[in-house]
Write a protein that holds these residues in place. Structure first.
Motif, PDB file in Angstrom:
ATOM      1  N   ASN A   1      53.951  76.607  79.695  1.00  0.00           N
ATOM      2  CA  ASN A   1      52.829  76.479  81.077  1.00  0.00           C
ATOM      3  C   ASN A   1      53.169  75.139  81.853  1.00  0.00           C
ATOM      4  O   ASN A   1      52.891  75.289  82.884  1.00  0.00           O
ATOM      5  N   TYR A   2      53.561  74.062  81.335  1.00  0.00           N
ATOM      6  CA  TYR A   2      53.908  72.871  82.233  1.00  0.00           C
ATOM      7  C   TYR A   2      55.277  72.762  82.771  1.00  0.00           C
ATOM      8  O   TYR A   2      55.524  71.876  83.468  1.00  0.00           O
ATOM      9  N   HIS A   3      56.271  73.484  82.163  1.00  0.00           N
ATOM     10  CA  HIS A   3      57.584  73.084  82.143  1.00  0.00           C
ATOM     11  C   HIS A   3      58.253  74.462  82.698  1.00  0.00           C
ATOM     12  O   HIS A   3      59.170  74.491  83.895  1.00  0.00           O
ATOM     13  N   ALA A   4      58.243  75.439  81.958  1.00  0.00           N
ATOM     14  CA  ALA A   4      59.091  76.526  82.228  1.00  0.00           C
ATOM     15  C   ALA A   4      58.455  77.346  83.447  1.00  0.00           C
ATOM     16  O   ALA A   4      59.334  78.039  84.005  1.00  0.00           O
ATOM     17  N   LEU A   5      57.353  77.373  83.802  1.00  0.00           N
ATOM     18  CA  LEU A   5      56.597  78.141  84.592  1.00  0.00           C
ATOM     19  C   LEU A   5      56.672  77.399  85.995  1.00  0.00           C
ATOM     20  O   LEU A   5      55.908  76.483  86.123  1.00  0.00           O
ATOM     21  N   LYS A   6      57.442  77.616  86.820  1.00  0.00           N
ATOM     22  CA  LYS A   6      57.659  76.721  88.026  1.00  0.00           C
ATOM     23  C   LYS A   6      57.565  77.554  89.329  1.00  0.00           C
ATOM     24  O   LYS A   6      58.491  78.778  89.374  1.00  0.00           O
ATOM     25  N   PHE A   7      56.915  77.325  90.197  1.00  0.00           N
ATOM     26  CA  PHE A   7      56.720  78.036  91.445  1.00  0.00           C
ATOM     27  C   PHE A   7      58.081  78.029  92.233  1.00  0.00           C
ATOM     28  O   PHE A   7      58.708  77.275  92.158  1.00  0.00           O
ATOM     29  N   LEU A   8      58.370  79.120  92.954  1.00  0.00           N
ATOM     30  CA  LEU A   8      59.241  79.162  93.973  1.00  0.00           C
ATOM     31  C   LEU A   8      59.228  78.141  94.948  1.00  0.00           C
ATOM     32  O   LEU A   8      58.185  77.654  95.415  1.00  0.00           O
ATOM     33  N   PRO A   9      60.384  77.652  95.528  1.00  0.00           N
ATOM     34  CA  PRO A   9      60.305  76.493  96.417  1.00  0.00           C
ATOM     35  C   PRO A   9      59.454  76.799  97.896  1.00  0.00           C
ATOM     36  O   PRO A   9      58.555  75.871  98.052  1.00  0.00           O
ATOM     37  N   ASP A  10      59.355  78.181  98.310  1.00  0.00           N
ATOM     38  CA  ASP A  10      58.461  78.270  99.223  1.00  0.00           C
ATOM     39  C   ASP A  10      56.759  78.351  98.813  1.00  0.00           C
ATOM     40  O   ASP A  10      56.441  77.684  99.968  1.00  0.00           O
ATOM     41  N   ILE A  11      56.690  78.356  97.730  1.00  0.00           N
ATOM     42  CA  ILE A  11      55.185  78.181  97.445  1.00  0.00           C
ATOM     43  C   ILE A  11      54.923  76.672  97.178  1.00  0.00           C
ATOM     44  O   ILE A  11      53.845  76.260  97.629  1.00  0.00           O
ATOM     45  N   GLU A  12      55.946  76.109  96.645  1.00  0.00           N
ATOM     46  CA  GLU A  12      55.468  74.478  96.290  1.00  0.00           C
ATOM     47  C   GLU A  12      55.492  73.952  97.577  1.00  0.00           C
ATOM     48  O   GLU A  12      54.501  72.980  97.857  1.00  0.00           O
ATOM     49  N   GLU A  13      56.482  74.369  98.640  1.00  0.00           N
ATOM     50  CA  GLU A  13      56.570  73.721  99.955  1.00  0.00           C
ATOM     51  C   GLU A  13      54.734  73.832 100.694  1.00  0.00           C
ATOM     52  O   GLU A  13      54.458  73.045 101.255  1.00  0.00           O
ATOM     53  N   MET A  14      54.569  75.090 100.615  1.00  0.00           N
ATOM     54  CA  MET A  14      53.304  75.589 101.323  1.00  0.00           C
ATOM     55  C   MET A  14      52.258  74.603 100.769  1.00  0.00           C
ATOM     56  O   MET A  14      51.258  74.169 101.470  1.00  0.00           O
ATOM     57  N   ALA A  15      52.267  74.576  99.370  1.00  0.00           N
ATOM     58  CA  ALA A  15      50.924  73.696  98.583  1.00  0.00           C
ATOM     59  C   ALA A  15      51.032  72.415  98.973  1.00  0.00           C
ATOM     60  O   ALA A  15      50.321  71.679  99.424  1.00  0.00           O
ATOM     61  N   ASP A  16      52.430  71.832  99.119  1.00  0.00           N
ATOM     62  CA  ASP A  16      52.477  70.290  99.735  1.00  0.00           C
ATOM     63  C   ASP A  16      51.985  70.268 101.037  1.00  0.00           C
ATOM     64  O   ASP A  16      51.429  69.259 101.284  1.00  0.00           O
TER      65      ASP A  16
ATOM     66  N   LEU B   1      49.703  72.070 102.391  1.00  0.00           N
ATOM     67  CA  LEU B   1      47.964  72.040 102.630  1.00  0.00           C
ATOM     68  C   LEU B   1      47.679  70.862 101.863  1.00  0.00           C
ATOM     69  O   LEU B   1      46.509  70.238 102.527  1.00  0.00           O
ATOM     70  N   ALA B   2      48.006  70.232 100.979  1.00  0.00           N
ATOM     71  CA  ALA B   2      47.625  68.779 100.403  1.00  0.00           C
ATOM     72  C   ALA B   2      47.733  67.746 101.445  1.00  0.00           C
ATOM     73  O   ALA B   2      46.861  67.099 101.466  1.00  0.00           O
ATOM     74  N   THR B   3      49.018  67.840 102.000  1.00  0.00           N
ATOM     75  CA  THR B   3      49.068  66.836 103.041  1.00  0.00           C
ATOM     76  C   THR B   3      47.950  66.922 104.039  1.00  0.00           C
ATOM     77  O   THR B   3      47.436  65.620 104.696  1.00  0.00           O
ATOM     78  N   ARG B   4      47.701  67.977 104.396  1.00  0.00           N
ATOM     79  CA  ARG B   4      46.837  68.293 105.615  1.00  0.00           C
ATOM     80  C   ARG B   4      45.104  67.903 105.172  1.00  0.00           C
ATOM     81  O   ARG B   4      44.523  67.372 106.008  1.00  0.00           O
ATOM     82  N   MET B   5      45.123  68.069 103.973  1.00  0.00           N
ATOM     83  CA  MET B   5      43.640  67.989 103.550  1.00  0.00           C
ATOM     84  C   MET B   5      43.647  66.056 103.487  1.00  0.00           C
ATOM     85  O   MET B   5      42.653  65.629 103.832  1.00  0.00           O
ATOM     86  N   ARG B   6      44.640  65.436 103.008  1.00  0.00           N
ATOM     87  CA  ARG B   6      44.711  64.014 103.086  1.00  0.00           C
ATOM     88  C   ARG B   6      44.795  63.495 104.354  1.00  0.00           C
ATOM     89  O   ARG B   6      44.118  62.324 104.703  1.00  0.00           O
ATOM     90  N   ASN B   7      45.152  64.236 105.474  1.00  0.00           N
ATOM     91  CA  ASN B   7      44.996  63.785 106.845  1.00  0.00           C
ATOM     92  C   ASN B   7      43.921  63.932 107.490  1.00  0.00           C
ATOM     93  O   ASN B   7      43.749  63.360 108.439  1.00  0.00           O
TER      94      ASN B   7
ATOM     95  N   VAL C   1      36.663  73.204 103.609  1.00  0.00           N
ATOM     96  CA  VAL C   1      37.649  73.818 104.365  1.00  0.00           C
ATOM     97  C   VAL C   1      38.288  74.703 103.256  1.00  0.00           C
ATOM     98  O   VAL C   1      38.319  74.646 102.216  1.00  0.00           O
ATOM     99  N   SER C   2      39.202  76.171 103.875  1.00  0.00           N
ATOM    100  CA  SER C   2      39.814  76.978 102.998  1.00  0.00           C
ATOM    101  C   SER C   2      41.196  77.005 103.586  1.00  0.00           C
ATOM    102  O   SER C   2      41.478  76.356 104.601  1.00  0.00           O
ATOM    103  N   LYS C   3      42.208  77.625 103.206  1.00  0.00           N
ATOM    104  CA  LYS C   3      43.525  77.692 103.400  1.00  0.00           C
ATOM    105  C   LYS C   3      43.556  78.242 104.841  1.00  0.00           C
ATOM    106  O   LYS C   3      44.540  77.992 105.636  1.00  0.00           O
ATOM    107  N   GLU C   4      42.696  79.276 105.167  1.00  0.00           N
ATOM    108  CA  GLU C   4      42.707  79.725 106.500  1.00  0.00           C
ATOM    109  C   GLU C   4      42.400  78.880 107.644  1.00  0.00           C
ATOM    110  O   GLU C   4      42.785  78.847 108.887  1.00  0.00           O
ATOM    111  N   ASP C   5      41.596  77.460 107.306  1.00  0.00           N
ATOM    112  CA  ASP C   5      41.204  76.678 108.109  1.00  0.00           C
ATOM    113  C   ASP C   5      42.537  75.560 108.383  1.00  0.00           C
ATOM    114  O   ASP C   5      42.751  75.187 109.266  1.00  0.00           O
ATOM    115  N   LEU C   6      43.293  75.586 107.389  1.00  0.00           N
ATOM    116  CA  LEU C   6      44.466  74.426 107.360  1.00  0.00           C
ATOM    117  C   LEU C   6      45.835  74.808 107.771  1.00  0.00           C
ATOM    118  O   LEU C   6      46.555  74.372 108.236  1.00  0.00           O
TER     119      LEU C   6
END
Length: 265
Positions: free
Chosen positions: A115-130, A132-138, A253-258
């Motif tokens: 769950n915490y090591h073997a399952l790793k998101f694809l790079p484009d998913i991780e990039e999108m998540a990063d 969204l997180a940055t935009r929330m903090r900003n 907000v939701s992902k649609e807003d960000l």
């Protein structure tokens, strides 16, 4: 069981209509390599197996009704003989909790590694998540924390709960029809469900409506200025159902807003 795992097949759920495959979400090479000392994993059903269509449809090829918290010995006694006989079997369901007491410690450790090591998101998913997180903090102009909130109040979840919720007669009738279509054996004629719905709500076994979530958050001390990212899908009841929560927490907000239209696509 000394068995080989074929890359997991995600259930094509009738409710979500989601055709996403395991390899569309997770880094398959990493998954296989990380677990190579624990489990043999192959990407596809072997070519020598000619009954692929049967694998997920035929009762002969499926080990069903595995108890939710089955012991390791249950698999040795009930699943292993079927695999030896049929060579390839589909097993469902699996326990959904991360750890429990009915299996050896090394298996619980393996569950954590998966769950915490073997399952790793694809790079484009991780990039999108990063992003969204940055935009929330900003949004506040500083590194202020924010809350990610999954409401668990989509249509499928509300329907599956068989709980009763506030709404118009028309809305309730549509939900009754939906439940009858999706879960006919549980629904029967619907007459027995009202008392069960009240009992489940008293026991706290119903999904909370967005407004109820808002009340809990305010009682926990979260102020009106709290930044909230709604991580769930389309909330059942739409904007009307979300209005009480939005009134209590306008910075919601939701992902649609960000995300931009291009990113959403």
């Amino acid at each position: 069981m000394n068995a080989t795992l074929i890359l997991p097949v995600l259930k094509q759920d009738q409710i979500w209509k989601d055709q996403t495959k395991f390899e569309d979400i997770f880094d398959v090479d990493h998954f296989i390599n990380y677990l190579k000392e624990d489990v043999r994993i192959v990407r596809d059903i072997p070519d020598w197996f000619t009954e692929k269509d049967e694998l997920f449809t035929s009762i002969k090829r499926t080990v069903k009704n595995v108890p939710k918290y089955a012991s390791a010995q249950f698999y040795i006694d009930n699943v292993f003989p079927r695999i030896k006989e049929k060579k390839i079997m589909s097993i469902k369901p699996f326990v959904d909790r991360l750890g429990y007491d009915n299996v050896p410690m090394e298996i619980n450790r393996l569950r954590c590694r998966v769950n915490y090591h073997a399952l790793k998101f694809l790079p484009d998913i991780e990039e999108m998540a990063d992003k969204l997180a940055t935009r929330m903090r900003n949004r506040t102009g500083s590194l202020n924390p924010y809350m990610a909130l999954h409401l668990r109040f989509e249509k499928g979840m509300v329907g599956l709960s068989f709980c009763d919720f506030a709404g118009t007669r028309e809305e309730k009738a549509m939900m009754a029809t939906y439940r009858q279509q999706q879960w006919p054996r549980r629904y029967k004629n619907g007459s027995h469900l009202w008392s069960l719905a009240l009992e489940k709500r008293k026991e706290g076994r119903c999904p909370l409506e967005p407004g109820e979530i808002g009340i809990i958050l305010r009682e926990m001390g979260y102020t009106k200025e709290t930044q909230i990212y709604v991580a769930s899908g389309q909330v059942y009841g739409g904007n009307n159902r979300m209005a009480p929560l939005r009134n209590m927490f306008p910075n919601l907000v939701s992902k649609e807003d960000l995300a931009s239209k291009e990113e959403m696509e």
